[in-house]
Design a protein around this motif. Structure first.
Motif, mmCIF file in Angstrom:
data_model
loop_
_atom_site.group_PDB
_atom_site.id
_atom_site.type_symbol
_atom_site.label_atom_id
_atom_site.label_comp_id
_atom_site.label_asym_id
_atom_site.label_seq_id
_atom_site.Cartn_x
_atom_site.Cartn_y
_atom_site.Cartn_z
ATOM 1 N N ALA A 187 0.737 -1.385 -0.015
ATOM 2 C CA ALA A 187 0.003 -0.007 -0.092
ATOM 3 C C ALA A 187 0.867 1.148 0.026
ATOM 4 N N TYR A 188 1.970 1.210 0.735
ATOM 5 C CA TYR A 188 2.796 2.378 0.766
ATOM 6 C C TYR A 188 4.365 1.866 0.090
ATOM 7 N N PRO A 189 4.222 1.812 -1.101
ATOM 8 C CA PRO A 189 5.594 1.278 -1.912
ATOM 9 C C PRO A 189 6.741 2.637 -1.895
ATOM 10 N N ASP A 190 6.488 3.738 -1.442
ATOM 11 C CA ASP A 190 7.268 4.752 -1.352
ATOM 12 C C ASP A 190 7.732 4.979 -0.150
ATOM 13 N N ARG A 191 7.572 4.048 1.037
ATOM 14 C CA ARG A 191 8.052 4.395 2.450
ATOM 15 C C ARG A 191 9.262 3.405 2.591
ATOM 16 N N PRO A 192 10.310 3.410 2.411
ATOM 17 C CA PRO A 192 11.512 2.725 2.717
ATOM 18 C C PRO A 192 11.511 2.117 4.425
ATOM 19 N N GLN A 193 10.999 3.075 5.209
ATOM 20 C CA GLN A 193 10.946 2.693 6.529
ATOM 21 C C GLN A 193 10.029 1.078 6.769
ATOM 22 N N LEU A 194 9.031 1.167 5.897
ATOM 23 C CA LEU A 194 8.185 0.229 6.216
ATOM 24 C C LEU A 194 9.055 -1.385 5.595
ATOM 25 N N PHE A 195 9.755 -1.174 4.547
ATOM 26 C CA PHE A 195 10.619 -2.306 4.326
ATOM 27 C C PHE A 195 11.890 -2.469 5.229
ATOM 28 N N LEU A 196 12.354 -1.451 5.924
ATOM 29 C CA LEU A 196 13.204 -1.929 6.762
ATOM 30 C C LEU A 196 12.454 -2.680 8.123
ATOM 31 N N ASP A 197 11.466 -2.048 8.375
ATOM 32 C CA ASP A 197 10.615 -2.790 9.431
ATOM 33 C C ASP A 197 10.127 -4.056 9.183
ATOM 34 N N ALA A 198 9.877 -4.617 7.967
ATOM 35 C CA ALA A 198 9.418 -5.801 7.685
ATOM 36 C C ALA A 198 11.004 -6.686 7.628
ATOM 37 N N ALA A 199 11.918 -6.208 7.257
ATOM 38 C CA ALA A 199 13.152 -6.825 7.197
ATOM 39 C C ALA A 199 13.436 -7.109 8.731
ATOM 40 N N LYS A 200 13.356 -6.212 9.678
ATOM 41 C CA LYS A 200 13.767 -6.468 10.926
ATOM 42 C C LYS A 200 12.736 -7.621 11.505
ATOM 43 N N PHE A 201 11.371 -7.789 10.915
ATOM 44 C CA PHE A 201 10.482 -8.597 11.499
ATOM 45 C C PHE A 201 11.100 -10.185 10.960
ATOM 46 N N TYR A 202 11.522 -10.287 9.717
ATOM 47 C CA TYR A 202 11.986 -11.392 9.325
ATOM 48 C C TYR A 202 13.401 -11.897 9.906
ATOM 49 N N VAL A 203 14.119 -10.761 10.434
ATOM 50 C CA VAL A 203 15.385 -11.276 11.204
ATOM 51 C C VAL A 203 14.884 -11.792 12.576
ATOM 52 N N ALA A 204 13.756 -11.381 13.030
ATOM 53 C CA ALA A 204 13.475 -11.687 14.537
ATOM 54 C C ALA A 204 12.874 -13.464 14.397
ATOM 55 N N ILE A 205 12.394 -13.582 13.207
ATOM 56 C CA ILE A 205 11.725 -15.034 13.114
ATOM 57 C C ILE A 205 12.821 -15.732 12.320
ATOM 58 N N GLY A 206 13.873 -15.408 12.047
ATOM 59 C CA GLY A 206 15.018 -16.105 11.539
ATOM 60 C C GLY A 206 14.913 -16.188 9.959
ATOM 61 N N GLU A 207 14.168 -15.391 9.277
ATOM 62 C CA GLU A 207 14.033 -15.536 7.937
ATOM 63 C C GLU A 207 14.780 -14.792 6.970
ATOM 64 N N PHE A 208 16.158 -15.051 7.179
ATOM 65 C CA PHE A 208 17.060 -14.179 6.700
ATOM 66 C C PHE A 208 16.984 -13.932 5.104
ATOM 67 N N GLU A 209 16.901 -14.781 4.355
ATOM 68 C CA GLU A 209 16.613 -14.458 2.861
ATOM 69 C C GLU A 209 15.348 -13.454 2.633
ATOM 70 N N LYS A 210 14.337 -13.706 3.431
ATOM 71 C CA LYS A 210 13.390 -12.681 3.303
ATOM 72 C C LYS A 210 13.676 -11.279 3.825
ATOM 73 N N ALA A 211 14.409 -11.314 4.701
ATOM 74 C CA ALA A 211 14.946 -9.963 5.394
ATOM 75 C C ALA A 211 15.550 -9.484 4.257
ATOM 76 N N GLU A 212 16.710 -9.938 3.884
ATOM 77 C CA GLU A 212 17.335 -9.405 2.565
ATOM 78 C C GLU A 212 16.615 -9.030 1.285
ATOM 79 N N ALA A 213 15.569 -9.759 1.049
ATOM 80 C CA ALA A 213 14.632 -9.245 -0.041
ATOM 81 C C ALA A 213 13.968 -8.164 0.210
#
Length: 273
Positions: A141-167
């Motif tokens: 919904a907000y593709p112009d918000r880099p912070q959201l992608f950073l938040d999503a990456a942090k979430f994936y790190v927390a659950i151990g999904e590193f490839e998804k975090a890098e994506a």
């Protein structure tokens, strides 16, 4: 959520002062010839569309009385009104992330804020599936918000999904330098998580380093920083200066204005010299 309108000397009291008793009003004092004003305009237009507030634009050339009454000297001059009074503001062009931080400080909320609260509630309750679904919906919904992608990456790190975090990190524009330290900090989080799960050795320093990595991943940044800085003092060369680099990664993750960054950056300097 909100809306934008032109306001004049004759209706300022009605459209700004009175209206601010019901909802925050952001007043943009501008002029058509002002370059920085034109740079700020689309950002404020976006704010009006997303936030629960009103953006009132006052052309200082056509309306001299109100700018004079509020001490406007340079433009753009932005003042935030609540209950008929100025509660905050800035002069010049404020970068969008800083503007959003200012709005948060003034307790001006957006639909995105409400949806992020729902994500945090899902994460706090352990519902990772719901949190992931809501985060991905926000990124779409907000593709112009880099912070959201950073938040999503942090979430994936927390659950151990590193490839998804890098994506997710790959979707932060490389040209957007203001987010570069956070991107590197999240990549450091991936390293922290891996070293937390799999310590690099059996020595006391290895165990302490691994413990600090686990503390970082769990959000206990204070104790993590204390441990990393202690390691710097004990063995600067450990893991190729890894403890110092880890402390700096936490500073980047927290931001320069965070109290822990300010306190422990000084301690790190003392440990180094």
């Amino acid at each position: 959520m909100g809306y934008s309108l032109e306001v004049y000397d004759h209706n300022f009291e009605e459209e700004v002062l009175e209206k601010s008793r019901q909802t925050p009003v952001i007043v943009d004092f501008y002029a058509t010839w002002c370059g920085p004003c034109q740079m700020l305009a689309p950002i404020l237009k976006q704010v009006a569309q997303e936030y629960d507030c009103v953006v009132a634009k006052v052309n200082t050339d056509e309306n001299p009385y109100i700018p004079q009454a509020y001490g406007v000297q340079g433009i753009p001059d932005v003042k935030i009104f609540r209950d008929g009074e100025v509660i905050d503001g800035f002069v010049g062009v404020l970068p969008e992330p800083e503007l959003r931080n200012l709005l948060a400080k003034c307790q001006i909320r957006s639909d995105l804020d409400d949806r992020m609260d729902a994500v945090k509630q899902a994460m706090d309750s352990g519902d990772s599936e719901a949190a992931e679904s809501q985060l991905l919906a926000l990124c779409e919904a907000y593709p112009d918000r880099p912070q959201l992608f950073l938040d999503a990456a942090k979430f994936y790190v927390a659950i151990g999904e590193f490839e998804k975090a890098e994506a997710r990190l790959a979707e932060v524009p490389a040209s957007d330098r203001q987010y570069a330290p956070q991107v590197e900090a999240v990549r450091a989080l991936i390293t922290f998580k891996r070293q937390c799960d799999r310590p690099v050795g059996e020595s006391e320093l290895d165990r302490e380093f691994s413990r600090a990595c686990c503390l970082t991943v769990s959000g206990n940044y204070k104790e993590a920083l204390e441990t990393f800085i202690d390691l710097v003092g004990r063995d600067r060369g450990y893991q190729n200066d890894g403890a110092r680099k880890a402390a700096i990664a936490i500073f980047n993750l927290l931001g320069n204005d965070h109290p822990l960054t300010q306190e422990y950056r000084r301690q790190l300097t003392m440990a180094l010299y």
